[in-house]
Design an enzyme around this catalytic site. Structure first.
Site, PDB file in Angstrom:
ATOM      1  N   ASP A 189       1.566  -3.651   8.500  1.00  0.00           N
ATOM      2  CA  ASP A 189       2.980  -3.240   8.523  1.00  0.00           C
ATOM      3  C   ASP A 189       3.345  -2.622   7.179  1.00  0.00           C
ATOM      4  OD1 ASP A 189       4.173  -5.072   6.710  1.00  0.00           O
ATOM      5  OD2 ASP A 189       4.675  -6.510   8.269  1.00  0.00           O
ATOM      6  N   VAL A 219       4.967  -3.297   4.506  1.00  0.00           N
ATOM      7  CA  VAL A 219       4.952  -3.945   3.192  1.00  0.00           C
ATOM      8  C   VAL A 219       3.625  -4.640   2.884  1.00  0.00           C
ATOM      9  CG1 VAL A 219       7.453  -4.213   3.067  1.00  0.00           C
ATOM     10  CG2 VAL A 219       6.077  -6.035   4.104  1.00  0.00           C
ATOM     11  N   LYS A 220       2.614  -4.409   3.701  1.00  0.00           N
ATOM     12  CA  LYS A 220       1.339  -5.069   3.451  1.00  0.00           C
ATOM     13  C   LYS A 220       0.430  -4.229   2.532  1.00  0.00           C
ATOM     14  CE  LYS A 220       2.308  -8.822   5.628  1.00  0.00           C
ATOM     15  NZ  LYS A 220       2.993  -8.789   6.839  1.00  0.00           N
ATOM     16  N   THR A 221      -0.644  -4.857   2.052  1.00  0.00           N
ATOM     17  CA  THR A 221      -1.537  -4.212   1.076  1.00  0.00           C
ATOM     18  C   THR A 221      -2.151  -2.928   1.630  1.00  0.00           C
ATOM     19  OG1 THR A 221      -2.054  -6.395   0.195  1.00  0.00           O
ATOM     20  CG2 THR A 221      -3.542  -4.615  -0.411  1.00  0.00           C
ATOM     21  N   GLY A 249       0.802  -1.202   0.000  1.00  0.00           N
ATOM     22  CA  GLY A 249       0.000   0.000   0.000  1.00  0.00           C
ATOM     23  C   GLY A 249       0.844   1.264   0.000  1.00  0.00           C
TER      24      GLY A 249
END
Ligand SMILES: *Cc1c(COP(=O)(O)O)cnc(C)c1O
Length: 403
Positions: free
Chosen positions: A183, A185-187, A3
């Protein structure tokens, strides 16, 4: 998937609300906060988007799993069944509540194999934790049947598959509890953060207390609140929640971009008969955060992974050799390397994991997953698709010429 690729004015505006009033904490300080309750608002939005009655936001995905387990009453000596392919957070959360992570084989869904789960059940088993890795899901109806039969909690780790659905329901909302990570690096990201969803009033009530030192959250004087049970601090700050609000609003746009990019890559690879795709259970719809493929053998997969890199195709993972995501590299867990003494129950229980997981190895040895990014132009995705085809064909051609 990330995201952060879409971070912009919307997130800044939400954060500015918090900076303008200076209340960085979610509880108390009502006269100063000028009506802004970002964590609460994120919870409402999350529950709504995930078609669940309740949502609780916390400081990380790992914290979400921890609070979910604690809320379901899972603790000392209880066994929790989890897959051999996941992020290390799965066993960290289980251990942190005093329970025992029991590793269990995966199948071609790349998460828990229901038949293997049955074999892993003992009289100590309290929960089954499927981890919906890389944008797709476990066979939830089979797992739910098993859980119902044995009276076990079904806890979905949907940290890598937010927005995917199963049987028409958002992932995370099918089981007794579902967890997300926000976190970096999540979507959906808010820097660090996590969320729990549930339809159980009891679990939801325990979760909001447990994540805030056991506070009962009754009345308007925080200092006067009582503590019906022991808790901990896994709170999310208002600054983080503010970012999460703007990010979650973008989820449906993100899913649409992921699906488009994924489809271009998948269509191109579909023309190579040796390449097959990860199984998506019936009624499941992926979040398209990753495209996961199987090569015919482990050697071919390893060589293909190298060839992809050599052809400039980045962000493809060969998990089988990866430090974080596959049991083969979890030496610290198997060797029980802990800073302090582990309980006798954990020490004994963990020994059950000291075995081989051949069915998992068969699938993971052949798997490559490629991250689907959001900022690629259509031209870039098309070019990427041809490079992937070229890389894979170069490996297949070479292997045929050896035979
Ligand atoms: C990221 C992740 C977590 C943990 O989330 P954090 O927010 O980084 O603590 C848990 N499970 C899976 C599958 C993840 O990918």
């Amino acid at each position: 998937m990330p995201g952060f690729e879409l971070f912009g004015a919307e997130e800044q505006k939400e954060v500015q609300d918090v900076l303008d009033n200076g209340v960085l904490m979610r509880y108390g300080f009502d006269p100063m906060r000028k009506g802004h309750h970002k964590a609460l608002e994120l919870e409402r939005d999350l529950a709504d988007r995930m078609q669940s009655k309740y949502a609780q936001v916390v400081s990380s995905g790992t914290a979400a799993l921890t609070v979910a387990l604690a809320s379901a009453g899972i603790g000392s000596g209880d066994e929790v069944i989890m897959p051999t392919f996941t992020f290390v957070a799965s066993f960290e959360a289980i251990l942190s509540v005093g329970a025992i992570p029991i590793l269990c084989d995966i199948d071609d869904t790349l998460t828990l194999d229901p038949r293997a789960v049955k074999e892993c059940i003992t009289d100590k088993t309290k929960a089954v934790m499927p981890v919906h890795m890389c944008g797709s899901m476990a066979d939830l109806s089979a797992l739910k049947n098993i859980c119902d039969t044995h009276n076990l909690v079904l806890l979905e780790d949907a940290c890598q598959a937010i927005g995917a659905t199963y049987a028409g329901k958002p992932l995370g909302s099918y089981g007794d509890l579902g967890c997300f990570s926000f976190d970096y690096v999540k979507t959906v990201t808010c820097g660090e953060g996590g969320g729990i969803i549930t339809n159980s009033e009891i679990y939801a009530d325990r979760a909001h207390k447990y994540q805030d030192h056991g506070h009962d959250h009754i009345g308007s004087d925080r200092g006067a609140e009582t503590h019906p049970f022991l808790g901990y601090n896994y709170r999310l700050s208002e600054l983080h929640a503010a970012v999460g609000i703007a990010q979650l609003r973008k989820l449906d746009d993100v899913l649409a971009i992921q699906e488009k990019n994924y489809s271009i890559l998948r269509n191109a690879l579909s023309n190579i008969p040796e390449v097959t795709f990860r199984k998506v259970p019936d009624t499941g719809i992926e979040s398209y955060a990753f495209l996961s493929i199987f090569l015919p053998t482990e050697d071919l997969a390893r060589n293909t992974h190298k060839a992809l890199g050599a052809h400039g195709v980045d962000a493809c993972f060969y998990w089988y050799d990866n430090n974080w995501h596959y049991y083969k590299k979890w030496d610290h867990l198997i060797a029980q390397k802990s800073l302090s003494k582990l309980s006798q129950e954990i020490q004994t229980g963990l020994q059950q994991n000291n075995r081989s997981f051949d069915p998992s190895d068969v699938w993971m040895g052949r798997t490559i997953s490629c991250l689907i990014k959001l900022n690629w132009t259509e031209e870039e995705v098309t070019e990427r698709a041809s490079k992937m085809v070229e890389a894979i064909k170069s490996v297949l051609t070479k292997s045929k010429s050896v035979l």
